[in-house]
Motif scaffolding. Structure first.
Motif, PDB file in Angstrom:
ATOM      1  N   MET A 181      -6.150  -3.496  16.559  1.00 18.21           N
ATOM      2  CA  MET A 181      -5.413  -3.543  15.171  1.00 18.21           C
ATOM      3  C   MET A 181      -5.682  -2.555  14.471  1.00 18.21           C
ATOM      4  N   THR A 182      -4.690  -1.987  13.568  1.00 21.20           N
ATOM      5  CA  THR A 182      -4.615  -0.931  12.639  1.00 21.20           C
ATOM      6  C   THR A 182      -5.705  -1.154  11.538  1.00 21.20           C
ATOM      7  N   GLN A 183      -6.471  -0.090  11.156  1.00 17.33           N
ATOM      8  CA  GLN A 183      -7.281   0.084  10.136  1.00 17.33           C
ATOM      9  C   GLN A 183      -6.598  -0.261   8.821  1.00 17.33           C
ATOM     10  N   PRO A 184      -6.732  -0.729   7.568  1.00 14.63           N
ATOM     11  CA  PRO A 184      -6.142  -0.440   6.357  1.00 14.63           C
ATOM     12  C   PRO A 184      -6.024   1.077   5.863  1.00 14.63           C
ATOM     13  N   VAL A 185      -4.872   1.277   5.198  1.00 19.83           N
ATOM     14  CA  VAL A 185      -4.799   2.543   4.722  1.00 19.83           C
ATOM     15  C   VAL A 185      -5.664   2.358   3.047  1.00 19.83           C
ATOM     16  N   VAL A 186      -6.129   3.445   2.578  1.00 23.51           N
ATOM     17  CA  VAL A 186      -7.011   3.584   1.252  1.00 23.51           C
ATOM     18  C   VAL A 186      -5.715   3.726   0.566  1.00 23.51           C
ATOM     19  N   ALA A 187      -5.282   2.897  -0.316  1.00 14.46           N
ATOM     20  CA  ALA A 187      -4.297   2.960  -1.447  1.00 14.46           C
ATOM     21  C   ALA A 187      -4.743   3.897  -2.598  1.00 14.46           C
ATOM     22  N   ASP A 188      -5.733   3.577  -2.943  1.00 13.24           N
ATOM     23  CA  ASP A 188      -6.089   4.280  -3.772  1.00 13.24           C
ATOM     24  C   ASP A 188      -7.851   4.052  -4.086  1.00 13.24           C
ATOM     25  N   ASN A 189      -8.513   5.076  -4.744  1.00 12.95           N
ATOM     26  CA  ASN A 189      -9.990   4.878  -4.712  1.00 12.95           C
ATOM     27  C   ASN A 189     -10.756   4.441  -5.978  1.00 12.95           C
ATOM     28  N   LYS A 190      -9.868   3.741  -6.559  1.00 14.93           N
ATOM     29  CA  LYS A 190     -10.399   2.787  -7.838  1.00 14.93           C
ATOM     30  C   LYS A 190      -9.439   1.492  -7.690  1.00 14.93           C
ATOM     31  N   PRO A 191      -9.950   0.541  -8.400  1.00 13.49           N
ATOM     32  CA  PRO A 191      -9.181  -0.928  -8.315  1.00 13.49           C
ATOM     33  C   PRO A 191      -8.182  -0.835  -9.398  1.00 13.49           C
ATOM     34  N   MET A 192      -7.381  -1.876  -9.255  1.00 15.50           N
ATOM     35  CA  MET A 192      -6.278  -2.022 -10.287  1.00 15.50           C
ATOM     36  C   MET A 192      -6.493  -3.171 -11.054  1.00 15.50           C
ATOM     37  N   LYS A 193      -6.282  -2.888 -12.409  1.00 18.27           N
ATOM     38  CA  LYS A 193      -6.427  -4.351 -13.389  1.00 18.27           C
ATOM     39  C   LYS A 193      -5.184  -5.021 -13.509  1.00 18.27           C
ATOM     40  N   VAL A 194      -5.289  -6.165 -13.216  1.00 19.23           N
ATOM     41  CA  VAL A 194      -3.811  -6.856 -13.290  1.00 19.23           C
ATOM     42  C   VAL A 194      -4.036  -8.145 -14.162  1.00 19.23           C
ATOM     43  N   SER A 195      -2.992  -8.466 -14.799  1.00 20.55           N
ATOM     44  CA  SER A 195      -3.170  -9.858 -15.481  1.00 20.55           C
ATOM     45  C   SER A 195      -2.422 -10.829 -14.549  1.00 20.55           C
ATOM     46  N   LEU A 196      -3.251 -11.933 -14.191  1.00 22.55           N
ATOM     47  CA  LEU A 196      -2.911 -13.192 -13.165  1.00 22.55           C
ATOM     48  C   LEU A 196      -2.671 -14.415 -13.935  1.00 22.55           C
ATOM     49  N   THR A 197      -1.897 -15.212 -13.670  1.00 15.88           N
ATOM     50  CA  THR A 197      -1.563 -16.412 -14.327  1.00 15.88           C
ATOM     51  C   THR A 197      -1.811 -17.798 -13.512  1.00 15.88           C
ATOM     52  N   ALA A 198      -2.841 -18.540 -13.881  1.00 17.72           N
ATOM     53  CA  ALA A 198      -3.422 -19.793 -13.122  1.00 17.72           C
ATOM     54  C   ALA A 198      -2.209 -20.527 -12.647  1.00 17.72           C
ATOM     55  N   PHE A 200      -1.486 -10.377  -1.879  1.00 20.13           N
ATOM     56  CA  PHE A 200      -2.290  -9.400  -2.146  1.00 20.13           C
ATOM     57  C   PHE A 200      -2.384  -8.393  -0.732  1.00 20.13           C
ATOM     58  N   CYS A 201      -2.053  -7.258  -0.984  1.00 19.96           N
ATOM     59  CA  CYS A 201      -1.495  -6.080   0.098  1.00 19.96           C
ATOM     60  C   CYS A 201      -2.876  -5.835   0.758  1.00 19.96           C
ATOM     61  N   ALA A 202      -3.158  -6.189   1.799  1.00 18.65           N
ATOM     62  CA  ALA A 202      -4.293  -5.862   2.611  1.00 18.65           C
ATOM     63  C   ALA A 202      -4.215  -4.588   3.603  1.00 18.65           C
ATOM     64  N   CYS A 203      -2.984  -4.295   3.774  1.00 17.89           N
ATOM     65  CA  CYS A 203      -3.058  -3.080   4.528  1.00 17.89           C
ATOM     66  C   CYS A 203      -2.945  -1.853   3.931  1.00 17.89           C
ATOM     67  N   GLY A 204      -2.661  -1.685   2.570  1.00 15.18           N
ATOM     68  CA  GLY A 204      -2.783  -0.514   1.857  1.00 15.18           C
ATOM     69  C   GLY A 204      -1.502   0.440   1.859  1.00 15.18           C
ATOM     70  N   ARG A 205      -0.469  -0.210   2.663  1.00 15.27           N
ATOM     71  CA  ARG A 205       0.896   0.545   2.608  1.00 15.27           C
ATOM     72  C   ARG A 205       1.711   0.270   1.577  1.00 15.27           C
ATOM     73  N   LYS A 228       4.490  -4.978   7.900  1.00 19.07           N
ATOM     74  CA  LYS A 228       5.016  -5.479   9.441  1.00 19.07           C
ATOM     75  C   LYS A 228       4.820  -4.263  10.603  1.00 19.07           C
ATOM     76  N   GLY A 229       4.220  -4.885  11.755  1.00 24.19           N
ATOM     77  CA  GLY A 229       4.075  -4.188  12.677  1.00 24.19           C
ATOM     78  C   GLY A 229       2.487  -3.633  12.706  1.00 24.19           C
ATOM     79  N   THR A 230       1.852  -3.668  11.887  1.00 26.07           N
ATOM     80  CA  THR A 230       0.340  -3.036  11.658  1.00 26.07           C
ATOM     81  C   THR A 230      -0.815  -4.155  12.203  1.00 26.07           C
ATOM     82  N   GLY A 231      -0.459  -5.552  12.285  1.00 21.12           N
ATOM     83  CA  GLY A 231      -1.492  -6.552  12.753  1.00 21.12           C
ATOM     84  C   GLY A 231      -2.116  -6.901  11.304  1.00 21.12           C
ATOM     85  N   ILE A 232      -1.855  -6.289  10.269  1.00 18.85           N
ATOM     86  CA  ILE A 232      -2.490  -6.860   9.106  1.00 18.85           C
ATOM     87  C   ILE A 232      -1.633  -7.657   8.142  1.00 18.85           C
ATOM     88  N   THR A 233      -2.397  -8.783   8.017  1.00 16.55           N
ATOM     89  CA  THR A 233      -1.448  -9.570   6.882  1.00 16.55           C
ATOM     90  C   THR A 233      -1.853  -9.647   5.483  1.00 16.55           C
TER      91      THR A 233
END
Length: 89
Positions: free
Chosen positions: A1-18, A24-29, A41-46
């Motif tokens: 399985m491919t390892q995730p890509v580091v999309a950024d080296n800090k978190p992203m603040k988002v507003s979520l609705t109940a 959520f992107c788990a692959c970083g791409r 798609k094709g990375t083995g990461i969902t």
């Protein structure tokens, strides 16, 4: 399985609705960080489905190595600017 890509080296603040579902992107791409755009798609990461119980702001992981996905746990502090866009060691 491919390892995730580091999309950024800090978190992203988002507003979520109940009760609303987010993928959520788990692959970083994804160009729609921190959410999935199908780039895994094709990375083995969902993507991970996120349906918050409460509305409000959240810090979502963009380094993709948190142990509390999709939420940031501070793991990003071990990645520098040179790691962004690369698979982490």
């Amino acid at each position: 399985m491919t390892q995730p890509v580091v999309a950024d080296n800090k978190p992203m603040k988002v507003s979520l609705t109940a009760g609303e579902s987010y993928m959520f992107c788990a692959c970083g791409r994804s160009d729609s960080q921190p959410f999935c755009d199908g780039s895994h798609k094709g990375t083995g990461i969902t993507p991970q489905k996120l349906t918050p119980e409460e509305s409000g702001d959240a810090a979502l992981c963009c380094c993709k190595h948190t142990s509390n996905a999709p939420y940031c746990d501070g793991t990003h502090k071990r990645f520098g600017a040179e790691d962004i866009g690369a698979e982490a060691p």
